[in-house]
Design a protein around this motif. Structure first.
Motif, short mmCIF file in Angstrom:
data_model
loop_
_atom_site.label_atom_id
_atom_site.label_comp_id
_atom_site.label_asym_id
_atom_site.label_seq_id
_atom_site.Cartn_x
_atom_site.Cartn_y
_atom_site.Cartn_z
N VAL A 1 0.83 -1.21 0.00
CA VAL A 1 0.00 0.00 0.00
C VAL A 1 0.87 1.26 0.00
O VAL A 1 0.72 2.15 -0.85
N MET A 2 1.80 1.33 0.94
CA MET A 2 2.61 2.55 1.08
C MET A 2 3.70 2.64 0.03
O MET A 2 3.91 3.69 -0.59
N GLY A 3 4.40 1.53 -0.19
CA GLY A 3 5.54 1.54 -1.11
C GLY A 3 5.13 1.88 -2.54
O GLY A 3 5.81 2.66 -3.22
N HIS B 1 11.20 -2.97 -6.76
CA HIS B 1 11.28 -4.42 -6.53
C HIS B 1 10.25 -4.80 -5.49
O HIS B 1 9.89 -4.01 -4.62
N ASN B 2 9.76 -6.01 -5.60
CA ASN B 2 8.87 -6.54 -4.56
C ASN B 2 9.10 -8.03 -4.44
O ASN B 2 9.38 -8.71 -5.44
N ARG B 3 8.97 -8.53 -3.20
CA ARG B 3 9.19 -9.97 -3.00
C ARG B 3 8.28 -10.79 -3.91
O ARG B 3 8.71 -11.71 -4.58
N THR B 4 7.00 -10.44 -3.92
CA THR B 4 6.06 -11.16 -4.78
C THR B 4 6.09 -10.51 -6.16
O THR B 4 5.68 -9.36 -6.33
N ASN B 5 6.63 -11.24 -7.11
CA ASN B 5 6.88 -10.67 -8.44
C ASN B 5 5.62 -10.15 -9.13
O ASN B 5 5.67 -9.14 -9.84
N1 NDP Z 1 -0.71 1.58 5.71
C1 NDP Z 1 -0.48 2.73 6.30
O1 NDP Z 1 -1.36 3.60 6.48
C2 NDP Z 1 0.90 3.04 6.80
C3 NDP Z 1 1.88 2.08 6.92
N2 NDP Z 1 3.13 2.41 7.36
C4 NDP Z 1 4.19 1.41 7.47
O2 NDP Z 1 4.74 1.16 6.18
C5 NDP Z 1 5.23 -0.18 6.09
C6 NDP Z 1 4.53 -0.86 4.92
O3 NDP Z 1 3.14 -0.87 5.21
P1 NDP Z 1 2.02 -1.16 4.10
O4 NDP Z 1 2.49 -0.71 2.78
O5 NDP Z 1 0.75 -0.63 4.66
O6 NDP Z 1 1.97 -2.74 4.16
P2 NDP Z 1 1.51 -3.79 3.05
O7 NDP Z 1 1.08 -5.00 3.80
O8 NDP Z 1 0.61 -3.21 2.05
O9 NDP Z 1 2.89 -4.12 2.30
C7 NDP Z 1 3.90 -4.81 2.97
C8 NDP Z 1 5.11 -4.93 2.06
O10 NDP Z 1 6.12 -5.66 2.79
C9 NDP Z 1 6.56 -6.74 1.98
N3 NDP Z 1 6.95 -7.88 2.79
C10 NDP Z 1 6.25 -8.49 3.76
N4 NDP Z 1 6.94 -9.54 4.25
C11 NDP Z 1 8.10 -9.58 3.56
C12 NDP Z 1 9.24 -10.44 3.61
N5 NDP Z 1 9.33 -11.44 4.50
N6 NDP Z 1 10.26 -10.20 2.76
C13 NDP Z 1 10.19 -9.18 1.87
N7 NDP Z 1 9.14 -8.33 1.78
C14 NDP Z 1 8.11 -8.54 2.61
C15 NDP Z 1 5.35 -7.10 1.15
O11 NDP Z 1 5.75 -7.85 0.05
P3 NDP Z 1 4.77 -8.97 -0.59
O12 NDP Z 1 3.92 -8.23 -1.57
O13 NDP Z 1 5.71 -9.93 -1.23
O14 NDP Z 1 4.00 -9.57 0.54
C16 NDP Z 1 4.83 -5.71 0.78
O15 NDP Z 1 5.57 -5.16 -0.27
C17 NDP Z 1 4.93 -0.80 7.45
O16 NDP Z 1 6.05 -0.65 8.28
C18 NDP Z 1 3.77 0.05 7.98
O17 NDP Z 1 3.67 0.02 9.37
C19 NDP Z 1 3.47 3.71 7.64
C20 NDP Z 1 2.55 4.70 7.54
C21 NDP Z 1 1.19 4.46 7.15
#
Ligand code: NDP
Ligand code: 5RP
Length: 473
Positions: free
Chosen positions: A13-15, A32-36
């Motif tokens: 969501v954030m990235g 890049h993302n873990r899940t391609n």
């Molecule tokens: N949502 C929000 O409103 C806010 C969130 N944040 C923070 O930002 C960060 C990201 O949050 P958000 O984008 O919401 O989360 P999401 O769940 O949407 O995304 C999580 C990301 O982390 C990756 N990830 C999870 N596990 C692993 C792993 N073992 N190895 C590699 N990559 C991994 C996921 O990859 P994959 O797709 O492969 O699972 C995905 O890209 C968190 O720290 C959150 O607390 C900060 C401010 C606001």
């Protein structure tokens, strides 16, 4: 396309939104993302920004696709995932490359990671990002910690993507190593307090005054025009006037009353306790989320103790709504005062020199707790950087003098009607204790001396090791 010098891993969501924001501001970016599959999905949805983006499936290829010295932003799940991603990235990095953890990490982890990575010759910044997905896409508030020299390398980019308050970017370097993530943690602690207090005033109107959600939404809409003006009040007004597309019911009535939490609120309470700086309104909000999570037990208790009559019929509805507005303002001031005092203490403890006025300034746009009150908070700390508590600032003393009686009335009234106000009542108790020159802690000191010979200070003599005339045993 020449290689970009910036990369971002973690297209959740954030990235994904942050990546689009960076590209939108004219920076080329490797992603890049873990899940391609998410890399493909992201690129497909990037529209006109596609030309600025290069997608990668493997870490090695991702890093090779970034020009040195590299800046790599990690926007992944907080906790052990960050360590795992760092471990996967570092073997392919070169000295001088910079890693940025932009997730909601525990500042203790950030302190540890900064040291480890700097010892290996890499740069590391811990940057708290607030604003949710819309903020990430169109302008978040960013709170950075780490080396000032490394921050200078990315300052232009962070300023470009940040929310602007009257043209000024809501982005700042707040001190070394964990300073940025600490401030983000306390931002979220205040967010918990603010949200819980809003929920409590909703509860009084709904369960005490018997108002319907849409009518309560209108009240919040009105409050949003005054001293309570803030993003959280604004969205609450909208939420309460929204219908569920599936059933046509008020959407609030189809949402289960069990609040989630991901850690930052709890950490803010833990850190305040570790520092010995009370943040009881914030703590009460964390406690309230935990109580909300135990819905089954709450239902059992309701059957055991009966459903109380929460209806307030003794006073005029309009008068109570006005008192509620003032009560919420007083409670909110106290929660902010507590949060800022904790940041001050952490800054002193860790030698961060975190500028409190700047913290308030960068919270004025982009972040979840943006509110009109932050202008006055910024001025209070700008006028007196040594200010120990916001409650001592003349502007806030005036506001508290004008509102605390209504907070007291509301807490007393709701106690009589079994309407729980954990955060607002904690705020009131804090205020009443904090302004009491003579407290009851002399009883505690006497008890400690009685059972443990811990000693006490006397009012009429020097020294801290006086004892009472109680015999051992
Ligand atoms: N949502 C929000 O409103 C806010 C969130 N944040 C923070 O930002 C960060 C990201 O949050 P958000 O984008 O919401 O989360 P999401 O769940 O949407 O995304 C999580 C990301 O982390 C990756 N990830 C999870 N596990 C692993 C792993 N073992 N190895 C590699 N990559 C991994 C996921 O990859 P994959 O797709 O492969 O699972 C995905 O890209 C968190 O720290 C959150 O607390 C900060 C401010 C606001
Ligand atoms: O950082 C944020 C907002 O500022 C995130 O939305 C965070 O997830 C909120 O905390 P929680 O999930 O514990 O309610």
């Amino acid at each position: 396309m020449t290689k970009p010098s910036i990369g971002l891993t973690g297209l959740g969501v954030m990235g994904s939104n942050l990546a689009l924001n960076i590209a939108d501001n004219g920076f080329d970016l490797a992603v890049h993302n873990r899940t391609n599959a998410d890399v493909d999905r992201f690129l497909e949805k990037s529209g006109d920004l596609r030309a600025r983006l290069t997608g990668h499936y493997e870490i090695e290829d991702f890093i090779a696709g970034i020009a040195t010295p590299r800046t790599i932003i990690m926007m992944v799940k907080a906790g052990s995932v960050v360590d795992a991603v760092i471990a996967a990235l570092t073997p392919h990095l070169e000295k001088g490359d910079l890693l940025i953890d932009a997730g909601n990490s525990d500042f203790n982890d950030t302190v540890r990671r900064t040291k480890t990575l700097e010892d290996q010759g890499f740069g590391f910044l811990g940057i708290g990002v607030s604003g949710g997905e819309v903020g990430a896409r169109f302008g978040p508030s960013t709170m950075a910690g780490g080396s000032a020299e490394k921050y200078a390398l990315v300052e232009d980019m962070l300023n470009a993507i940040a929310a602007k308050h009257e043209g000024e970017p809501c982005a700042a370097w707040l001190g070394p190593d964990g300073a940025g993530h600490f401030v983000k943690t306390m931002h979220n602690g205040i967010e918990y307090g603010d949200m819980q207090m809003i929920a409590e005033t909703y509860g009084v109107m709904r369960n005490g005054l018997g108002m319907e959600p849409k009518a309560i939404g209108k009240v919040f809409e009105r409050w949003n025009e005054g001293a309570l003006g803030s993003y959280l009040i604004e969205i609450t007004a909208q939420i309460l006037q929204t219908e569920d597309p599936q059933t046509g019911a008020d959407i609030i009535d189809v949402i289960v009353d069990r609040a989630g939490q991901k850690g930052t609120g709890r950490w803010s309470a833990i850190e305040s306790q570790k520092l010995g700086v009370p943040a009881s309104a914030i703590e009460a909000a964390v406690t309230a989320r935990a109580l909300s999570a135990g819905k089954d037990q709450r239902e059992t208790m309701e059957r055991l103790y009966g459903t109380p009559d929460t209806v307030i019929s003794s006073a005029s509805m309009e008068a109570i709504i006005t008192q509620l507005e003032n009560a919420l303002l007083a409670g909110k001031i106290i929660a902010y005062a507590q949060g800022f005092s904790v940041i001050r203490a952490a800054s002193e403890e860790n030698g961060w020199n975190t500028p409190l006025a700047r913290v308030a300034e960068i919270w004025r746009a982009g972040c979840i707790i943006r509110s009109v009150m932050l202008n006055d908070i910024a001025s209070a700390f700008a006028n007196n950087p040594a200010l120990e508590s916001l409650l001592l600032a003349p502007a806030f003393a005036d506001k508290m003098k004008a509102t605390h009686a209504d907070l007291r009335t509301i807490v007393a009234l709701t106690a009589q009607h079994a309407l729980p106000l954990p955060a607002l009542s904690a705020a009131l108790s804090y205020f009443d204790y904090a302004r009491q020159g003579q407290s009851t802690a002399n009883i505690l000191q006497a008890q400690r001396d009685f059972f443990g010979a811990h000693g006490f200070e006397r009012t009429d003599e020097e020294g801290s090791d006086h004892h009472g005339p109680w015999a051992m045993g």
